[in-house]
Design a protein around this motif. Structure first.
Motif, mmCIF file in Angstrom:
data_model
loop_
_atom_site.group_PDB
_atom_site.id
_atom_site.type_symbol
_atom_site.label_atom_id
_atom_site.label_comp_id
_atom_site.label_asym_id
_atom_site.label_seq_id
_atom_site.Cartn_x
_atom_site.Cartn_y
_atom_site.Cartn_z
ATOM 1 N N THR A 87 0.850 -1.199 0.000
ATOM 2 C CA THR A 87 0.000 0.000 0.000
ATOM 3 C C THR A 87 0.883 1.247 0.000
ATOM 4 O OG1 THR A 87 0.026 0.097 2.395
ATOM 5 C CG2 THR A 87 -1.756 -1.166 1.381
ATOM 6 N N SER A 88 0.282 2.366 -0.399
ATOM 7 C CA SER A 88 1.092 3.578 -0.457
ATOM 8 C C SER A 88 1.527 4.013 0.935
ATOM 9 C CB SER A 88 0.347 4.703 -1.185
ATOM 10 O OG SER A 88 -0.924 4.874 -0.620
ATOM 11 N N GLU A 89 0.739 3.716 1.966
ATOM 12 C CA GLU A 89 1.160 4.039 3.334
ATOM 13 C C GLU A 89 2.418 3.252 3.700
ATOM 14 O OE1 GLU A 89 -2.033 3.350 2.575
ATOM 15 O OE2 GLU A 89 -2.780 5.404 2.800
ATOM 16 N N LYS A 90 2.372 1.980 3.362
ATOM 17 C CA LYS A 90 3.505 1.088 3.653
ATOM 18 C C LYS A 90 4.770 1.589 2.939
ATOM 19 C CE LYS A 90 5.521 -2.698 4.762
ATOM 20 N NZ LYS A 90 5.912 -2.518 6.123
ATOM 21 N N LEU A 91 4.607 1.958 1.658
ATOM 22 C CA LEU A 91 5.751 2.407 0.875
ATOM 23 C C LEU A 91 6.311 3.727 1.423
ATOM 24 C CD1 LEU A 91 4.546 1.535 -2.722
ATOM 25 C CD2 LEU A 91 6.394 0.458 -1.448
ATOM 26 N N ARG A 92 5.396 4.591 1.911
ATOM 27 C CA ARG A 92 5.871 5.854 2.481
ATOM 28 C C ARG A 92 6.753 5.612 3.698
ATOM 29 N NH1 ARG A 92 0.954 8.516 1.516
ATOM 30 N NH2 ARG A 92 0.318 8.342 3.676
ATOM 31 N N GLU A 93 6.485 4.517 4.420
ATOM 32 C CA GLU A 93 7.320 4.210 5.588
ATOM 33 C C GLU A 93 8.695 3.676 5.194
ATOM 34 O OE1 GLU A 93 5.022 1.566 7.997
ATOM 35 O OE2 GLU A 93 3.354 3.001 8.007
ATOM 36 N N ILE A 94 8.790 3.175 3.961
ATOM 37 C CA ILE A 94 10.078 2.658 3.476
ATOM 38 C C ILE A 94 10.901 3.802 2.868
ATOM 39 C CG2 ILE A 94 11.158 1.110 1.795
ATOM 40 C CD1 ILE A 94 9.676 -0.567 3.686
ATOM 41 N N ARG A 95 10.250 4.567 1.996
ATOM 42 C CA ARG A 95 10.946 5.629 1.254
ATOM 43 C C ARG A 95 11.384 6.748 2.193
ATOM 44 N NH1 ARG A 95 6.263 6.183 -3.274
ATOM 45 N NH2 ARG A 95 6.534 4.123 -4.214
ATOM 46 N N GLY A 96 12.616 7.156 2.025
ATOM 47 C CA GLY A 96 13.116 8.242 2.857
ATOM 48 C C GLY A 96 13.427 7.787 4.269
ATOM 49 N N VAL A 97 13.212 6.499 4.557
ATOM 50 C CA VAL A 97 13.502 5.966 5.886
ATOM 51 C C VAL A 97 14.541 4.853 5.755
ATOM 52 C CG1 VAL A 97 12.567 4.881 7.951
ATOM 53 C CG2 VAL A 97 11.161 6.464 6.622
ATOM 54 N N ARG A 98 14.154 3.798 5.029
ATOM 55 C CA ARG A 98 15.081 2.661 4.900
ATOM 56 C C ARG A 98 15.762 2.628 3.538
ATOM 57 N NH1 ARG A 98 11.260 -1.987 6.655
ATOM 58 N NH2 ARG A 98 13.050 -3.300 6.125
ATOM 59 N N VAL A 99 15.133 3.221 2.541
ATOM 60 C CA VAL A 99 15.776 3.325 1.221
ATOM 61 C C VAL A 99 15.701 4.777 0.764
ATOM 62 C CG1 VAL A 99 15.923 2.388 -1.107
ATOM 63 C CG2 VAL A 99 14.874 1.022 0.704
ATOM 64 N N CYS A 100 16.823 5.331 0.352
ATOM 65 C CA CYS A 100 16.844 6.704 -0.150
ATOM 66 C C CYS A 100 17.409 6.721 -1.564
ATOM 67 C CB CYS A 100 17.676 7.605 0.749
ATOM 68 S SG CYS A 100 16.883 7.914 2.329
ATOM 69 N N TYR A 101 17.176 7.844 -2.241
ATOM 70 C CA TYR A 101 17.478 7.920 -3.666
ATOM 71 C C TYR A 101 18.290 9.172 -3.970
ATOM 72 C CZ TYR A 101 16.397 8.165 -8.700
ATOM 73 O OH TYR A 101 16.475 8.228 -10.062
ATOM 74 N N VAL A 102 19.334 9.030 -4.769
ATOM 75 C CA VAL A 102 20.118 10.180 -5.231
ATOM 76 C C VAL A 102 19.964 10.264 -6.743
ATOM 77 C CG1 VAL A 102 22.412 11.202 -5.413
ATOM 78 C CG2 VAL A 102 21.765 9.978 -3.345
ATOM 79 N N ALA A 103 19.401 11.369 -7.217
ATOM 80 C CA ALA A 103 19.050 11.480 -8.627
ATOM 81 C C ALA A 103 20.230 11.956 -9.466
ATOM 82 C CB ALA A 103 17.877 12.440 -8.793
ATOM 83 N N GLN A 104 20.064 11.765 -10.774
ATOM 84 C CA GLN A 104 21.123 12.110 -11.720
ATOM 85 C C GLN A 104 21.437 13.599 -11.695
ATOM 86 O OE1 GLN A 104 20.380 10.774 -15.668
ATOM 87 N NE2 GLN A 104 22.145 11.795 -16.492
ATOM 88 N N SER A 105 20.397 14.414 -11.793
ATOM 89 C CA SER A 105 20.642 15.846 -11.822
ATOM 90 C C SER A 105 20.138 16.473 -10.532
ATOM 91 C CB SER A 105 19.933 16.479 -13.010
ATOM 92 O OG SER A 105 19.917 17.878 -12.836
ATOM 93 N N ALA A 106 21.089 16.748 -9.626
ATOM 94 C CA ALA A 106 20.690 17.358 -8.354
ATOM 95 C C ALA A 106 20.103 18.735 -8.602
ATOM 96 C CB ALA A 106 21.879 17.454 -7.414
ATOM 97 N N ALA A 107 20.575 19.400 -9.649
ATOM 98 C CA ALA A 107 20.079 20.739 -9.943
ATOM 99 C C ALA A 107 18.572 20.710 -10.170
ATOM 100 C CB ALA A 107 20.791 21.304 -11.158
ATOM 101 N N ALA A 108 18.089 19.633 -10.781
ATOM 102 C CA ALA A 108 16.648 19.529 -11.022
ATOM 103 C C ALA A 108 15.932 18.875 -9.851
ATOM 104 C CB ALA A 108 16.393 18.737 -12.300
ATOM 105 N N ALA A 109 16.653 18.075 -9.088
ATOM 106 C CA ALA A 109 16.001 17.272 -8.053
ATOM 107 C C ALA A 109 15.817 18.025 -6.742
ATOM 108 C CB ALA A 109 16.788 15.989 -7.807
ATOM 109 N N PHE A 110 16.501 19.160 -6.589
ATOM 110 C CA PHE A 110 16.251 19.996 -5.425
ATOM 111 C C PHE A 110 15.149 20.986 -5.747
ATOM 112 C CE2 PHE A 110 20.317 18.717 -3.482
ATOM 113 C CZ PHE A 110 19.900 18.649 -2.160
ATOM 114 N N ASN A 111 14.286 21.238 -4.781
ATOM 115 C CA ASN A 111 13.204 22.204 -4.965
ATOM 116 C C ASN A 111 13.780 23.618 -4.884
ATOM 117 O OD1 ASN A 111 10.925 23.850 -4.695
ATOM 118 N ND2 ASN A 111 9.772 22.176 -3.788
ATOM 119 N N PRO A 112 13.620 24.410 -5.951
ATOM 120 C CA PRO A 112 14.239 25.743 -5.959
ATOM 121 C C PRO A 112 13.659 26.688 -4.909
ATOM 122 C CG PRO A 112 12.810 25.463 -7.860
ATOM 123 C CD PRO A 112 12.914 24.124 -7.196
#
Lengths: 318, 548
Positions: free
Chosen positions: B81-106
């Motif tokens: 479920t999306s609730e379950k996935l929200r507990e995983i993302r940003g907690v147990r698995v994190c992601y570093v994107a190709q273009s940090a310039a685009a991946a950071f909120n301006p």
């Protein structure tokens, strides 16, 4: 000088320049209006001598450019001139009317803007669901009907059938705030129905557009809730188009309410202008025209400045 | 040992233009132990990013996880479920994107974004998270760790932003970080520092990582094991040394094999130069970009202009073509000065210098067929029309090794490499004497790029056209250049024949540039860092990347 101050100063100067051009256009426009105030005043007894005498009395025999400069310098000193029709200073005539118009616009804006933006955010958050579609259908239906039609329907339902609110929005000096609010219920409702759809659609579109950005994916991959992603990550980046559409609608609420004022017999600027045109009362037409133009320019200036402020790249230089 | 991540027979589908779901990942399985690094490598379209994102139970818009199993410490993420996935993302698995310039909120300060996941998930208080972020800023060698996070994304450089993104992934102390081409958008000299920082950080913090890249030499520095992917399928998987030293599959061998394009340096003819740039200064508005640049190109030779982003190499191309009239200096063709601006140049002067751009996608009008795209040039310069024009277009297409029938296609019906060939055919149509190639291979996959380079060399043999080859990629330079011009911050720091520039002693910047190019060997990164440290200890001048 802070770049922002410079920018604001530049826009202000530009706004002043725009107003100058507008004043010339308004003056030229009223010059070529058909008909003559002297004839209008005299009616049947317009002998050529009497017409000439009145024209001289009103200063209409002087060349147009002198009258323009005269008018402009008076305007800059705060002297709006005198009405040709009833010899009352225009400043006095307009003050109450302007207040009424701003009151109506203010109440309508205070209601419509938050509602529209909230609906836009909700529609974007629940994009493509039944809720989004319902919001779109309702607001778009409202905008598809002419204002006078909405006005009369509201009068029919809420004033004639249900007796909830008055059908005529009469306000007068000395009325309490609550009474005024009650009096303008229907015009405010009509205006809101007209402006909400536009603002709501633009808010939704701006947010949906931002939602495709890589930083929204970053936010999703942080496991944030949809509400937080929409409000904290999408909304701030969608502000500048939203500000622009809000301001265009605010300007419309001040400048474009003639029809609604007529339907509800509301004593505002729009009615005044329409009456003045009918009576060939040129100075009143000019004064109201300039005030409408100034409102437009000022609001657009505000929109520009706010849109700039919404951009961190400009707020915080490298 | 218990597996941290186990992916079994994963199928991922994407919605095609025809509205049907097409498989882009066709049954991939992988496993990852705690505190280990797995490299995913392959060309674009291999499905590596898609697999990386699946480790967070995520599929991009227009994609869906079709079937299979994704287990994180035994817990099933597929269909969670999306609730379950929200507990995983940003907690147990994190992601570093190709273009940090685009991946950071301006719109938000770095700190607010870096600590957001940890705070929102209740792992740390804002104060604790900020302290942790400061510690990691220092660890990743970001300037002024105490105040770095108060800046907005646009106020820091690309290399710094990429490191800040790594910090953002580490603050919640996840078990696994997915790095998706984290250095691809960086200059080669900045890349090496970011690589070293990332590797040290994940090793010290004991995190596992999936490291996604198209560059095998890079992943060899980072990963314990490597999985090679192609067209959504596993080609082979094994320990890094084994993949590099004893690849089992032909495809891997091709990736490991050094560049096959290699051209011996042509001796100088000693004749008059064909194209000469003399002491050129150029500026965009008030911002000066080029300072006293002189470059010289003989007929039939290739001059490679190398430098990092912002070095002014593309501006040089704009000056030569007349798109940007220089402030000072002049451009000469065949000994005669060219008018500074494009508008003042005669048709024949325009014809003799042609330009091929970096992004073939945007350089072709999507609403015109190839016949029109190439044919326009023939009509414009030579007045060729009708059946004759068609024949000539077909001949040019064959020249660039495309079927003549491609004349009837629209750009959207071509692959990236094919589009670039059409761009080359368009340049050739003018029968130019000089072709300026601005990063023509950098948007292409290695093997496609190789084929395009081979084509360019063959065309030079046949037509004697001279190339001004603008690139940041030293491997390309080594492959095709006769002469090399090294640029830094708008100035030429060194130029000469390839053999001279590429052999020591180097100018310190050339040295930095050359030594920063990843080599296909395990331990290359350690070696370079050690050598640089030793030389610095000996007091030699070692230039560092200007990571502003």
């Amino acid at each position: 000088m802070h770049p922002l101050v410079k920018l604001v100063a530049q826009r202000l100067a530009l706004g002043a320049g725009t107003l100058l051009v507008v004043s010339a256009l308004i003056f030229a426009g009223t010059e070529i209006l058909p008909g003559d105030v002297a004839q209008a005043i005299l009616g049947q007894s317009a002998t050529p001598e009497a017409v000439a005498a009145i024209r001289e009395d009103l200063g209409l025999d002087r060349p147009a450019w002198i009258r323009y400069l005269d008018w402009l310098s008076g305007f800059l000193r705060g002297d709006l001139g005198t009405s040709l029709a009833n010899r009352v200073p225009i400043g006095e005539m307009i003050a109450g009317r302007l207040e009424n118009t701003l009151f109506l616009a203010g109440v309508a804006a205070a209601f419509a803007v938050p509602v529209a933006i909230t609906l836009g955010i909700v529609a974007a958050r629940y994009r493509e669901t039944w809720l989004d579609k319902a919001i779109s259908i309702v607001t778009l239906s409202a905008i598809s009907m002419p204002e006078f039609f909405i006005g009369y329907i509201l009068i029919f339902v809420f004033a004639v059938k249900l007796f909830w609110v008055p059908s005529i929005a009469s306000v007068f000096p000395g009325m309490s705030f609550a009474d005024r609010l009650y009096a303008v219920t229907l015009p405010v409702a009509t205006l809101s129905l007209v402006v909400i759809a536009h603002m709501m659609r633009m808010t939704r579109a701006a947010i949906v557009n931002v939602m495709a950005s890589p930083y929204i994916e970053t936010a999703e991959l942080k496991g944030l809730t949809r509400a937080r992603i929409t409000l904290r990550h999408a909304l701030p980046n969608a502000l500048s188009p939203i500000i622009n559409v809000v301001v265009i609608n605010l300007a419309y609420l001040v400048v474009g309410v003639v029809v609604v004022e007529v339907v509800f017999v509301y004593p505002g600027m729009g009615q005044l202008m329409v009456d003045a045109v009918a009576k060939r009362d040129v100075p009143v037409v000019q004064a109201t025209g300039i005030i409408f133009a100034a409102t437009y320019v000022l609001l657009n200036l505000t929109a520009d400045v706010l849109a700039i402020l919404a951009n961190p790249r400009i707020r915080h230089a490298r | 040992m218990a597996m941290l991540l186990e992916i079994r027979d994963l199928h991922i589908e994407a919605l095609g233009e025809d509205g049907r779901w097409q498989e882009i990942v066709k049954g991939v399985s992988l496993e990852l132990e705690p505190a280990r690094v797995l490299g995913l490598i392959g060309e674009s379209g291999a499905g590596k990013s898609t697999i990386g994102l699946a480790a967070l139970g995520y599929a991009r818009h227009g994609c869906r996880l079709a079937r299979g199993s994704i287990r994180l410490e035994g817990e099933e993420l597929f269909g969670a479920t999306s609730e379950k996935l929200r507990e995983i993302r940003g907690v147990r698995v994190c992601y570093v994107a190709q273009s940090a310039a685009a991946a950071f909120n301006p719109a938000h300060r770095l700190d607010d974004q870096v600590i957001e996941a940890a705070v929102q998930h209740g792992i740390m208080s804002p104060g604790e998270a900020r302290a942790e972020a400061r510690r990691l800023y220092a660890k990743l060698k970001l300037p002024d760790p105490a105040t770095f996070g108060r800046r907005y994304p646009h106020q820091v450089s690309g290399g710094q932003l990429q490191r800040a993104m790594t910090v953002m992934a580490m603050v919640p102390r996840p078990d696994l970080i997915v790095f998706d081409e984290p250095t691809t958008a960086l200059d080669v000299t900045t890349q090496i520092e970011v690589l070293a920082a990332i590797r040290e950080a994940i090793t010290d913090e004991g995190m596992a990582a999936i490291y996604i890249t198209h560059d095998l030499a890079l992943v060899a520095q980072m990963a314990h094991r490597i999985m090679v992917l192609r067209h959504g399928l596993e080609v082979e998987v094994g320990p890094t040394e084994r993949i590099l030293e004893a690849p089992r599959e032909d495809y891997t061998r091709a990736l490991v094999g050094v560049r096959r394009v290699q051209k011996p340096e042509k001796p100088r003819s000693g004749g008059a130069p064909l194209l000469e740039v003399r002491h050129v200064d150029a500026a965009y508005g008030a911002v000066p970009v080029l300072f006293d640049v002189s470059v010289c190109l003989e007929a039939g030779r290739t001059v490679a202009v190398v430098g990092e982003s912002g070095s002014g190499k593309s501006t040089l191309a704009r000056v030569i073509t007349g798109l940007l009239p220089p402030r000072k200096g002049e451009v000469r063709l065949d000994g005669r000065p060219l008018p500074p601006s494009l508008k003042e140049r005669a048709k024949d002067q325009l014809r003799r210098i042609q330009l091929v751009y970096q992004m073939p996608d945007v350089a072709l009008n999507p609403r015109q067929k190839v016949e029109e795209i190439v044919g326009r040039v023939l009509t414009f310069y030579f007045g060729t029309n009708g059946a004759e024009r068609r024949r000539e277009v077909e001949r040019l297409l064959e020249e660039v090794e495309l079927p003549a029938g491609f004349a009837d296609r629209y750009p959207a019906e071509l692959s990236g490499g094919q589009k670039q060939r059409v761009c080359i055919a368009r340049a050739l149509a003018a029968r130019p004497e000089v072709i300026i190639c601005d990063e023509v291979t950098s948007a292409l996959d290695v093997q496609v790029a190789d084929a395009v380079l081979r084509l360019l060399l063959r065309l030079q043999e046949e037509t004697g056209v001279a190339y001004l080859f603008i690139t940041h990629d030293l491997a390309t330079v080594k492959a095709i250049a006769d002469d090399i011009v090294v640029m830094l911050e708008g100035r030429v720091v060194e130029q000469g024949p390839k053999s001279e520039i590429l052999s020591p002693p180097h100018h310190p910047y050339t040295d930095l540039l050359l030594s920063s190019v990843p080599e296909m060997e395990v331990g290359w990164l350690d070696r370079v860092l050690r050598e640089r440290a030793e030389r610095k200890a000996r007091g030699e001048a070692v230039m560092e990347a200007a990571d502003r």
